[in-house]
Design a protein around this motif. Structure first.
Motif, short mmCIF file in Angstrom:
data_model
loop_
_atom_site.label_atom_id
_atom_site.label_comp_id
_atom_site.label_asym_id
_atom_site.label_seq_id
_atom_site.Cartn_x
_atom_site.Cartn_y
_atom_site.Cartn_z
N ARG A 270 98.05 30.24 125.10
CA ARG A 270 99.22 31.12 124.99
C ARG A 270 99.49 31.50 123.54
N LEU A 271 99.35 30.54 122.62
CA LEU A 271 99.59 30.82 121.21
C LEU A 271 98.56 31.80 120.65
N GLN A 272 97.38 31.80 121.21
CA GLN A 272 96.35 32.74 120.77
C GLN A 272 96.73 34.17 121.15
N GLU A 273 97.56 34.33 122.16
CA GLU A 273 97.94 35.66 122.65
C GLU A 273 99.07 36.30 121.84
N PRO B 107 101.62 38.36 115.30
CA PRO B 107 102.42 37.88 114.15
C PRO B 107 103.89 38.26 114.27
N ALA B 108 104.18 39.45 114.82
CA ALA B 108 105.58 39.86 114.98
C ALA B 108 106.30 38.96 115.97
N GLU B 109 105.61 38.56 117.05
CA GLU B 109 106.23 37.67 118.04
C GLU B 109 106.46 36.28 117.46
N TYR B 110 105.53 35.80 116.64
CA TYR B 110 105.73 34.52 115.96
C TYR B 110 106.96 34.58 115.06
N LYS B 111 107.07 35.65 114.30
CA LYS B 111 108.19 35.78 113.37
C LYS B 111 109.52 35.82 114.11
#
Length: 251
Positions: A146-149, A152-156
């Motif tokens: 899931r983290l691979q999907e 960068p904007a979603e992480y932020k």
């Protein structure tokens, strides 16, 4: 006012030369004009006062602006962490209570389930632990995929949400780490400590004492040695910024 003065002068002249009935008429005319002037002045004042009161009463009320509500960030959907061995046993206990037809009162059932859990043998407890460990293995694979999907904007955005929750007192909610993002380089001191460790320096010391020894060695190092590590760290930081910018623009 000028007309009043003229009438007064006219009256004075009449007093001297005019007959009695003419002087009486002039006096009445003067009094009437003075009364009208007084009434007009009073009406003007009343009108002005009324206009002032009307203006005051009809002035619109300015409402204080309410502070804008913080934008609610939708959390990223992640795989659910599996239940622990104890939680699985407790849920089974509640299922048995429900099947018996009794009402479930968690505050009463928790101590009963805890006593039953304590009475289990080591092998019985291990059976629940084994299930938990298998579930955790599956969970780690799911979370990694899931983290691979995520972009960068979603992480932020997700880490902004988590930071706000931690600031509000929420515990146990660390920031997500993007496995694909460029790794931040080491500082000058940690580069120095890494080399010291590779050379076997202070290997006989406990971990916390070793860190103090590295700090003391860095403090006593020559300026030329420090400058070399500082320059290496500066170059690595510049390369990191280029890679980070390119990575964030690629998704």
């Amino acid at each position: 006012m000028n007309s009043l003065i003229n009438l007064t002068a006219f009256r004075s002249a009449l007093t001297i030369s005019a007959p009695m009935h003419v002087r009486t008429m002039a006096t009445k005319a003067t009094a009437s004009t003075a009364a009208k002037a007084k009434t007009t002045k009073k009406d003007s004042k009343d009108t002005k006062d009324k206009a002032t009161k009307t203006t005051k009463s009809k002035a619109p009320k300015v409402k204080a602006e309410k502070p804008a509500k913080p934008v609610k960030i939708t959390p990223v959907v992640l795989p659910k962490r599996p239940s622990t061995a104890w939680n699985m046993f407790f849920m089974e206990h509640l299922d048995k209570v429900k099947a018996s037809g009794r009402a479930i009162v968690p505050i009463q059932e928790t101590p009963k389930a805890a006593a039953d859990w304590k009475a289990l043998s080591a092998s019985e407890k291990q059976a629940y632990t084994d299930i938990y460990q298998r579930n955790m293995t599956v969970y780690h694979k799911q979370i990694e995929a899931r983290l691979q999907e995520l972009t960068p904007a979603e992480y932020k955005l997700e880490n902004t949400r988590r930071q706000a929750l931690r600031a509000a007192g929420k515990k146990g909610l660390p920031s997500l780490k993007d496995p694909n993002a460029p790794k931040r380089p080491l500082s000058s001191f940690f580069r120095f400590a890494q080399d010291q460790r590779a050379q076997g320096q202070h290997a006989d010391l406990p971990l916390n004492e070793r860190a103090k020894a590295f700090a003391a060695a860095w403090e006593n190092a020559s300026q030329s040695t420090k400058d070399r590590y500082i320059e290496d760290a500066r170059k690595a930081q510049a390369e990191y910024q280029v890679k980070k910018t390119a990575y964030e623009a690629s998704k």
